[in-house]
Design an enzyme around this catalytic site. Structure first.
Site, PDB file in Angstrom:
ATOM      1  N   PHE A   7     -55.245-102.678  18.513  1.00  0.00           N
ATOM      2  CA  PHE A   7     -54.509-103.644  17.700  1.00  0.00           C
ATOM      3  C   PHE A   7     -53.087-103.178  17.429  1.00  0.00           C
ATOM      4  O   PHE A   7     -52.869-102.066  16.926  1.00  0.00           O
ATOM      5  CB  PHE A   7     -55.198-103.847  16.343  1.00  0.00           C
ATOM      6  N   ASP A   8     -52.131-104.031  17.733  1.00  0.00           N
ATOM      7  CA  ASP A   8     -50.779-103.848  17.233  1.00  0.00           C
ATOM      8  C   ASP A   8     -50.839-103.968  15.709  1.00  0.00           C
ATOM      9  O   ASP A   8     -51.806-104.500  15.151  1.00  0.00           O
ATOM     10  CB  ASP A   8     -49.889-104.939  17.840  1.00  0.00           C
TER      11      ASP A   8
END
Length: 216
Positions: A7-8
């Protein structure tokens, strides 16, 4: 089946726009530099700062280095907490963990700031690892951080990994490592950008992302 999710942070797990743009304005004003309009300020969210101060604000490399220092001075004490987790993100992470998924945060933001943000906004209990840039610039690009994450994950089969982000850097950085990217439209990017850079999947909301990842 995908069982590892990268996940960014900014624009994917948290809405960090206020803190980032406030710190950019602060850094520019300290050098008496013109402040870009709101649309250009939003472009600072995601890419490495050293690049954005040069490419968006038009600074020289030397000016940009100083701007990054000034930005970080404010961000490290104030800006990183001008932030919030998107509605539904905590529930999504909890469900993915319950389903046996491995969850990493993979961000171009300095790792030490990312850890503090994850702890402050309740993300840490669900994350197996937090991977970010280094303050010395040694690890800076999204591709470099993705490679770091793969190393820390024990070099898994890349077909089992999915990147989730909201900007072209997430698509291109993960693609360089052989990883597909799901692009979210609730962050700071656009559908046009997602399509231009050939994101593997595009989702509009946190709820849609939640269901997408459970079924991926």
């Amino acid at each position: 089946m995908k069982h590892i999710f990268f996940f960014d942070l900014d624009g994917t797990l948290t809405d960090s726009g206020e803190g980032i743009t406030n710190c950019v304005i602060h850094a520019l004003k300290l050098q008496n530099w013109p402040v870009p309009d709101a649309d250009d300020l939003r472009r600072f969210i995601g890419p490495p700062l050293i690049d954005s101060f040069q490419e968006i604000a038009g600074m020289s490399e030397q000016q940009a280095v100083q701007a990054v220092r000034d930005y970080r001075a404010r961000y490290s004490t104030i800006g990183l907490f001008e932030n919030r987790a998107y509605d539904g993100v905590i529930d999504m992470l909890a469900d993915l963990k319950q389903a046996g998924k491995t969850l990493f945060m993979v961000t171009s933001k300095p790792e030490e700031y990312s850890i503090r943000i994850a702890e402050r906004f309740g993300l840490s209990p669900y994350l197996d690892c937090i991977c970010g840039a280094t303050l010395d610039g040694r690890i800076n690009s999204k591709e470099a951080v993705v490679r770091l994450a793969l190393e820390r994950a024990g070099y898994p089969d890349v077909s089992t990994v999915e990147m989730i982000g909201d900007r072209l850097h997430d698509i291109e950085g993960s693609r360089a490592c052989g990883i597909d990217c799901t692009y979210v439209l609730y962050g700071f990017g656009t559908r046009a950008e997602a399509e231009k850079h050939h994101a593997a999947h595009i989702v509009e909301t946190v709820e849609a992302l939640h269901q997408h990842l459970l079924n991926l």
